[in-house]
Design an enzyme around this catalytic site. Sequence first.
Site, PDB file in Angstrom:
ATOM      1  NE  ARG A  62      -9.350 -37.351  65.090  1.00 38.39           N
ATOM      2  CZ  ARG A  62      -8.460 -36.621  65.796  1.00 38.39           C
ATOM      3  NH1 ARG A  62      -7.793 -35.644  65.192  1.00 38.39           N
ATOM      4  NH2 ARG A  62      -8.262 -36.859  67.077  1.00 38.39           N
ATOM      5  CG  ASN A 104       1.528 -25.256  62.540  1.00 40.75           C
ATOM      6  OD1 ASN A 104       0.650 -24.572  63.049  1.00 40.75           O
ATOM      7  ND2 ASN A 104       2.307 -26.066  63.241  1.00 40.75           N
ATOM      8  CB  THR A 105       3.803 -20.490  63.449  1.00 40.98           C
ATOM      9  OG1 THR A 105       4.825 -20.053  64.340  1.00 40.98           O
ATOM     10  CG2 THR A 105       2.443 -20.125  63.987  1.00 40.98           C
ATOM     11  CG  HIS A 106       5.867 -26.428  66.820  1.00 40.22           C
ATOM     12  ND1 HIS A 106       4.776 -26.990  67.460  1.00 40.22           N
ATOM     13  CD2 HIS A 106       6.968 -26.915  67.448  1.00 40.22           C
ATOM     14  CE1 HIS A 106       5.213 -27.780  68.435  1.00 40.22           C
ATOM     15  NE2 HIS A 106       6.522 -27.757  68.447  1.00 40.22           N
ATOM     16  CG  ASP A 138       3.923 -33.586  56.577  1.00 43.71           C
ATOM     17  OD1 ASP A 138       5.074 -33.984  56.320  1.00 43.71           O
ATOM     18  OD2 ASP A 138       3.449 -33.558  57.745  1.00 43.71           O
ATOM     19  CG  ASP A 142       3.865 -29.799  65.168  1.00 48.86           C
ATOM     20  OD1 ASP A 142       3.728 -30.008  66.388  1.00 48.86           O
ATOM     21  OD2 ASP A 142       3.108 -29.048  64.521  1.00 48.86           O
TER      22      ASP A 142
HETATM   23  C1  GRF Z   1       1.877 -19.873  69.170  1.00 48.71           C
HETATM   24  O1  GRF Z   1       3.047 -19.917  69.970  1.00 48.71           O
HETATM   25  C2  GRF Z   1       1.810 -21.082  68.285  1.00 48.71           C
HETATM   26  O2  GRF Z   1       3.068 -21.505  67.813  1.00 48.71           O
HETATM   27  C3  GRF Z   1       1.230 -22.087  69.218  1.00 48.71           C
HETATM   28  O3  GRF Z   1       0.210 -21.406  69.904  1.00 48.71           O
HETATM   29  C4  GRF Z   1       0.621 -20.026  70.017  1.00 48.71           C
HETATM   30  C5  GRF Z   1      -0.506 -19.174  69.509  1.00 48.71           C
HETATM   31  O4  GRF Z   1      -0.360 -17.909  70.047  1.00 48.71           O
HETATM   32  N1  GRF Z   1       0.702 -23.243  68.504  1.00 48.71           N
HETATM   33  P1  GRF Z   1      -1.510 -16.797  69.769  1.00 48.71           P
HETATM   34  O5  GRF Z   1      -2.838 -17.436  70.062  1.00 48.71           O
HETATM   35  O6  GRF Z   1      -1.383 -16.393  68.326  1.00 48.71           O
HETATM   36  O7  GRF Z   1      -1.159 -15.659  70.705  1.00 48.71           O
END
Ligand code: GRF
Length: 187
Positions: A62, A104-106, A138, A142
């Site tokens: 890793r 990041n988007t969660h 970070d 998440d």
């Molecule tokens: C998103 O909902 C993101 O938050 C999650 O995976 C999804 C990615 O969607 N980690 P896409 O591949 O951009 O359609």
Amino acid sequence: MTSRILVLASGSGSLLQALLDSPAGEAVVAVGSDTADAFALQRAAEAGIAAFTVSPVDFDSRADWNAGLLAAIRAVEPDLIVSAGFMRIIGAEIIEAYRGRIINTHPALLPSFPGAHGVRDALVYGVKVTGCTVHFVDEGVDTGSVIAQAAVAIEPGDTEESLHERIKVHERRLLVDVVTQMIGAQQ
Ligand code: GRF
């Protein structure tokens, strides 16, 4: 100075596409993935944007993979790194090198339901409202400070897939808004 955005994605890349289709898309200079079969890479190719793949299977550890990813990131010279469906934990070396410039988007309302199954975990728990979060990355999973959130009601009969698709509608708009504001601030 024009901002340089690197997007990291492992899957279909619909959030990447939302960025590319927005004015902020002009600042997306590269897409990186951990897997060569990520459809996000095809979206990059169609947009004429550079792309790289740094796959863990090509490294002995890793730590070596993280070093390889850091080298590929440095070559892009990004001002902002956007993790949009990137399903790997970004190592401390990269966090340190780009602290405050990785978001990041969660697909859940952090700190609730962190990790790789946030949509399913919210559904199984039985919450009535979930949503999505854009946050700084970070060293935790998440756990970085929250930048923006959007709430999404869970509807009777929702499956993980139907709920995730509804969350992604909000997620795409939230991510575009956050990135647009961040690079606007950098101009
Ligand atoms: C998103 O909902 C993101 O938050 C999650 O995976 C999804 C990615 O969607 N980690 P896409 O591949 O951009 O359609």
